[in-house]
Design an enzyme around this catalytic site. Structure first.
Site, mmCIF file in Angstrom:
data_model
loop_
_atom_site.group_PDB
_atom_site.id
_atom_site.type_symbol
_atom_site.label_atom_id
_atom_site.label_comp_id
_atom_site.label_asym_id
_atom_site.label_seq_id
_atom_site.Cartn_x
_atom_site.Cartn_y
_atom_site.Cartn_z
ATOM 1 C CB CYS A 80 -0.888 -0.020 1.244
ATOM 2 S SG CYS A 80 -1.978 1.410 1.374
ATOM 3 C CB CYS A 211 -4.669 3.841 -5.424
ATOM 4 S SG CYS A 211 -3.915 2.217 -5.443
HETATM 5 N N1 LIG Z 1 -4.339 2.077 -1.463
HETATM 6 C C1 LIG Z 1 -3.122 1.328 -1.710
HETATM 7 C C2 LIG Z 1 -3.298 0.216 -2.671
HETATM 8 C C3 LIG Z 1 -3.933 -0.895 -2.026
HETATM 9 C C4 LIG Z 1 -3.962 -2.010 -2.977
HETATM 10 C C5 LIG Z 1 -4.964 -3.025 -2.550
HETATM 11 N N2 LIG Z 1 -6.309 -2.544 -2.831
HETATM 12 C C6 LIG Z 1 -4.719 -4.323 -3.271
HETATM 13 O O1 LIG Z 1 -5.518 -5.220 -3.085
HETATM 14 O O2 LIG Z 1 -3.686 -4.430 -3.969
HETATM 15 C C7 LIG Z 1 -2.003 2.212 -2.187
HETATM 16 O O3 LIG Z 1 -1.998 3.388 -1.823
HETATM 17 O O4 LIG Z 1 -1.112 1.685 -2.893
#
Ligand SMILES: N[C@H](CCC[C@H](N)C(=O)O)C(=O)O
Length: 269
Positions: A80, A211
């Site tokens: 993350c 993200c």
């Molecule tokens: N919010 C996260 C990504 C989470 C990824 C997650 N949703 C997955 O299952 O890979 C970020 O800032 O990189």
């Protein structure tokens, strides 16, 4: 049982942090409890949970502290990007690491190094990997999707308008052979030279305001399309803020952005 938590976010991708240094408080952090904590009505509300645990407790190596990341649906993810900035901020705020050294954070996608410059944190996100490209679909429309792996899987689709992605209330259609464990899907529009804007539907969390790994995947896909020289910095606008992403000469992705802790408290959830 009452225990301490913190709430933080990076470009409005928000997290509940659970200090559990020796692994005895939340060792059995179940999917149900993660869902309860992340519930935005009955719980504390978050896109995910970051458990703060010493690596040795999990048999991990490479850094003293391990970021045990969970999506809001309780699923486990490798990495993350916004979360690791908030995690590093927490370690620094609490004096758990040397403030004069880069912060090393162990994750399921390897050790990430974080450096702080005032209110901005830069993460070495490692080397991006390209996978088999595919197609994503929303409400009967489909787009080619560029496959970028940042330790977690991403499908990047260039669209003419971010509204083309629709309400994003459910996961976009994707190739389950290419993404057998699900995928984070990003929709991108150009805003100018080395400048894009994006939306994301996150695996396990739904549409989020930001993200970090997704912004890195978007930058990689865009830089490849631009045939941009290494060292070029891209500005990535997300609904929750802006991240700056650079692809270095030694094939690593650096992501720079804010990280704030907004609350500390106790909970019985
Ligand atoms: N919010 C996260 C990504 C989470 C990824 C997650 N949703 C997955 O299952 O890979 C970020 O800032 O990189």
């Amino acid at each position: 049982m009452t225990y301490h938590f913190l709430k933080g976010h990076g470009t409005e991708n928000d997290f509940v942090l659970l200090p559990d240094h020796d692994g005895t408080v939340h060792g059995d952090l179940s999917a149900d409890r993660v869902r309860a904590l992340c519930d935005r009505r009955a719980g504390l509300g978050a896109d995910g949970v970051l458990r703060v645990v010493r690596s040795e407790v999990l048999g991990e190596t490479g850094a003293e502290w391990f970021m045990d990341y969970r999506n809001s649906d309780g699923s486990v993810s490798e990495m993350c990007g916004n979360g690791v900035r908030v995690f590093a901020r927490h370690l620094l705020d609490e004096g758990l690491v040397d403030a004069d050294e880069p912060v090393a954070v162990a994750t399921r996608a390897g050790v990430k190094m974080v450096t702080r410059d005032g209110d901005l944190f830069t993460v070495d996100m490692g080397t991006p990997r390209r996978g088999a490209d595919s197609t994503v679909t929303v409400e009967g429309r489909s787009w080619p999707a560029v496959h970028v792996d940042m330790g977690n899987p991403h499908a990047v689709a260039f669209v003419s308008d971010l509204a083309d992605a629709g309400p994003l209330l459910e996961a976009p259609g994707h190739d389950r052979e290419v993404y057998p464990h699900g995928v984070n899907v990003e929709f991108v529009v150009r805003r100018g030279p080395q400048h894009v804007a994006m939306r994301v539907h996150e695996r396990g969390s739904g549409e989020t305001r930001s993200c970090g790994t997704g912004a890195c995947a978007v930058m990689v896909a865009t830089a490849l399309a631009d045939d941009a020289p290494r060292g070029t910095a891209y500005t990535v606008d997300l609904p929750g803020g802006t991240l700056t992403i650079t692809w270095t000469d030694d094939d690593r992705i650096l992501m720079t952005g804010p990280a704030v802790v907004v609350a500390r408290g106790t909970t019985d959830l």
